[in-house]
Design an enzyme around this catalytic site. Structure first.
Site, PDB file in Angstrom:
ATOM      1  CG  ASN A 223      -0.487  -0.248   2.507  1.00 36.97           C
ATOM      2  OD1 ASN A 223       0.481  -0.948   2.595  1.00 36.97           O
ATOM      3  ND2 ASN A 223      -1.074   0.459   3.486  1.00 36.97           N
TER       4      ASN A 223
ATOM      5  CD  GLU B 246      -1.481   4.774   4.440  1.00 35.20           C
ATOM      6  OE1 GLU B 246      -0.979   5.638   5.284  1.00 35.20           O
ATOM      7  OE2 GLU B 246      -2.183   4.087   5.106  1.00 35.20           O
TER       8      GLU B 246
ATOM      9  CB  CYS C 170      -5.280  -1.550  -1.707  1.00 43.98           C
ATOM     10  SG  CYS C 170      -6.494  -0.737  -0.733  1.00 43.98           S
TER      11      CYS C 170
ATOM     12  CD  GLU D 273      -5.243  -5.991  -1.135  1.00 47.20           C
ATOM     13  OE1 GLU D 273      -4.874  -4.905  -1.084  1.00 47.20           O
ATOM     14  OE2 GLU D 273      -6.022  -6.238  -0.201  1.00 47.20           O
TER      15      GLU D 273
ATOM     16  CB  CYS E  81     -10.656  -2.675   0.652  1.00 42.49           C
ATOM     17  SG  CYS E  81     -10.098  -1.784  -1.060  1.00 42.49           S
TER      18      CYS E  81
ATOM     19  CB  CYS F  65      -8.836  -4.507  -3.445  1.00 43.73           C
ATOM     20  SG  CYS F  65      -7.479  -3.353  -3.259  1.00 43.73           S
TER      21      CYS F  65
HETATM   22  N1  THU Z   1      -5.316  -1.527   2.678  1.00 45.51           N
HETATM   23  C1  THU Z   1      -4.718  -2.361   1.768  1.00 45.51           C
HETATM   24  O1  THU Z   1      -3.591  -2.202   1.250  1.00 45.51           O
HETATM   25  N2  THU Z   1      -5.425  -3.520   1.529  1.00 45.51           N
HETATM   26  C2  THU Z   1      -6.272  -3.867   2.214  1.00 45.51           C
HETATM   27  O2  THU Z   1      -7.005  -4.894   1.808  1.00 45.51           O
HETATM   28  C3  THU Z   1      -7.235  -3.189   3.036  1.00 45.51           C
HETATM   29  C4  THU Z   1      -6.457  -1.765   3.241  1.00 45.51           C
HETATM   30  C5  THU Z   1      -4.330  -0.201   2.904  1.00 45.51           C
HETATM   31  C6  THU Z   1      -5.087   1.165   2.474  1.00 45.51           C
HETATM   32  C7  THU Z   1      -4.537   2.046   3.522  1.00 45.51           C
HETATM   33  O3  THU Z   1      -3.130   2.468   3.416  1.00 45.51           O
HETATM   34  C8  THU Z   1      -4.230   1.128   4.827  1.00 45.51           C
HETATM   35  O4  THU Z   1      -4.419  -0.168   4.354  1.00 45.51           O
HETATM   36  C9  THU Z   1      -5.439   1.436   5.911  1.00 45.51           C
HETATM   37  O5  THU Z   1      -6.764   1.224   5.214  1.00 45.51           O
END
Ligand code: THU
Length: 133
Positions: A44, A46, A55, A57, A88, A91
């Site tokens: 991920n 940000e 994310c 995935e 999520c 994804c």
């Molecule tokens: N996140 C992911 O990378 N994948 C997921 O399946 C759930 C959430 C990340 C997004 C964000 O940077 C952090 O987790 C919190 O939501």
């Protein structure tokens, strides 16, 4: 568990170290097996705007697509949670687009794992077949 799923977990665990998650502190790694036999990984990433976060995935799948791979046959997701982290909603849609009804392996850093099929995670999915009316 299949050897390949274990390999995907190892790749996702390794790439999770690259997560850029200073705002949530929630680090995620993902690894998708392309139909070319190559494992594509993503973490991920940000943004200070929060909303532009991507994310793990989707980064893994989009990396493969950028290299010319259109289909993936399995995916693993690793986060440091006791209750295993599932993909999520956004994804799930993208995994369905490029992977279809594949096994999704979820794992944490203690070696706890579980697998769910995409058709369980995204029932009655919308996809390109509906565009043909
Ligand atoms: N996140 C992911 O990378 N994948 C997921 O399946 C759930 C959430 C990340 C997004 C964000 O940077 C952090 O987790 C919190 O939501």
């Amino acid at each position: 568990m299949r050897d390949i799923d274990q390999k995907l977990i190892e790749a996702a665990t390794a790439v999770r170290e690259n997560a850029f998650a200073p705002y949530s502190g929630f680090r995620v790694g993902a690894a998708a097996l392309g139909d070319d036999g190559i494992i594509y990984t993503g973490c991920n990433v940000e943004s200070a705007t929060y909303g532009l976060t991507m994310c793990a995935e989707r980064n893994a799948i989009f990396k493969g697509v950028s290299e010319g791979v259109k289909r993936f046959t399995a995916i693993a997701i690793v986060a440091d949670t006791d209750k295993l982290t599932p993909p999520c909603g956004s994804c799930r849609q993208i995994i369905w687009e490029f992977c279809g009804d594949v096994p999704v392996t979820m794992s944490n850093l203690n070696g706890k794992t579980d697998t769910a099929q995409m058709s369980e995670l995204l029932p009655r999915a919308f996809d390109s077949r509906f565009l043909n009316k």
